[in-house]
Design a protein around this motif. Structure first.
Motif, PDB file in Angstrom:
ATOM      1  N   LYS A 233       0.849  -1.202   0.000  1.00 29.24           N
ATOM      2  CA  LYS A 233       0.000   0.000   0.000  1.00 29.24           C
ATOM      3  C   LYS A 233       0.882   1.249   0.000  1.00 29.24           C
ATOM      4  O   LYS A 233       1.781   1.400   0.833  1.00 29.24           O
ATOM      5  N   ASN A 234       0.610   2.127  -0.939  1.00 30.64           N
ATOM      6  CA  ASN A 234       1.413   3.345  -1.076  1.00 30.64           C
ATOM      7  C   ASN A 234       1.437   4.188   0.191  1.00 30.64           C
ATOM      8  O   ASN A 234       2.494   4.698   0.580  1.00 30.64           O
ATOM      9  N   MET A 235       0.315   4.346   0.843  1.00 28.55           N
ATOM     10  CA  MET A 235       0.276   5.188   2.042  1.00 28.55           C
ATOM     11  C   MET A 235       1.109   4.590   3.174  1.00 28.55           C
ATOM     12  O   MET A 235       1.723   5.317   3.949  1.00 28.55           O
ATOM     13  N   ASP A 236       1.149   3.258   3.270  1.00 24.23           N
ATOM     14  CA  ASP A 236       1.997   2.624   4.276  1.00 24.23           C
ATOM     15  C   ASP A 236       3.473   2.841   3.957  1.00 24.23           C
ATOM     16  O   ASP A 236       4.284   3.074   4.849  1.00 24.23           O
TER      17      ASP A 236
ATOM     18  N   PHE B  20       8.622   5.510   5.210  1.00 26.80           N
ATOM     19  CA  PHE B  20       9.792   6.301   4.828  1.00 26.80           C
ATOM     20  C   PHE B  20       9.806   7.673   5.503  1.00 26.80           C
ATOM     21  O   PHE B  20      10.880   8.203   5.793  1.00 26.80           O
ATOM     22  N   ARG B  21       8.662   8.231   5.804  1.00 23.57           N
ATOM     23  CA  ARG B  21       8.638   9.477   6.589  1.00 23.57           C
ATOM     24  C   ARG B  21       9.213   9.223   7.976  1.00 23.57           C
ATOM     25  O   ARG B  21       9.977  10.030   8.506  1.00 23.57           O
TER      26      ARG B  21
END
Length: 72
Positions: free
Chosen positions: A51-54, A59-60
């Protein structure tokens, strides 16, 4: 591309940062190592890397922790 020395080997902005991972100091700091570095284990808890948001959240967290280490 993540703001890691291994991704910008010839960029003068990264000369002050060692080749080794800022968090553990054992491997070159590149995306592949960041995904398995033991110092980021807690950030990988309950993360679905499909999932892109995960991925963004992970990475943040890595970059925030990395910046905190470099500031000390």
């Amino acid at each position: 591309m993540n703001d890691l020395k291994g991704n910008f080997k010839h960029d003068s902005r990264y000369k002050h940062v060692g080749v080794m991972c800022v968090a553990c100091g054992t491997e070159e700091e590149v995306n592949t190592h960041v995904m398995v570095c033991p110092h980021y284990d807690d950030l990988r808890q309950d993360v679905d890397f499909s999932k892109n948001m995960d991925l963004v959240k992970y990475f943040r967290g890595v970059m925030a922790r990395r910046e905190a280490i470099l500031e000390n």
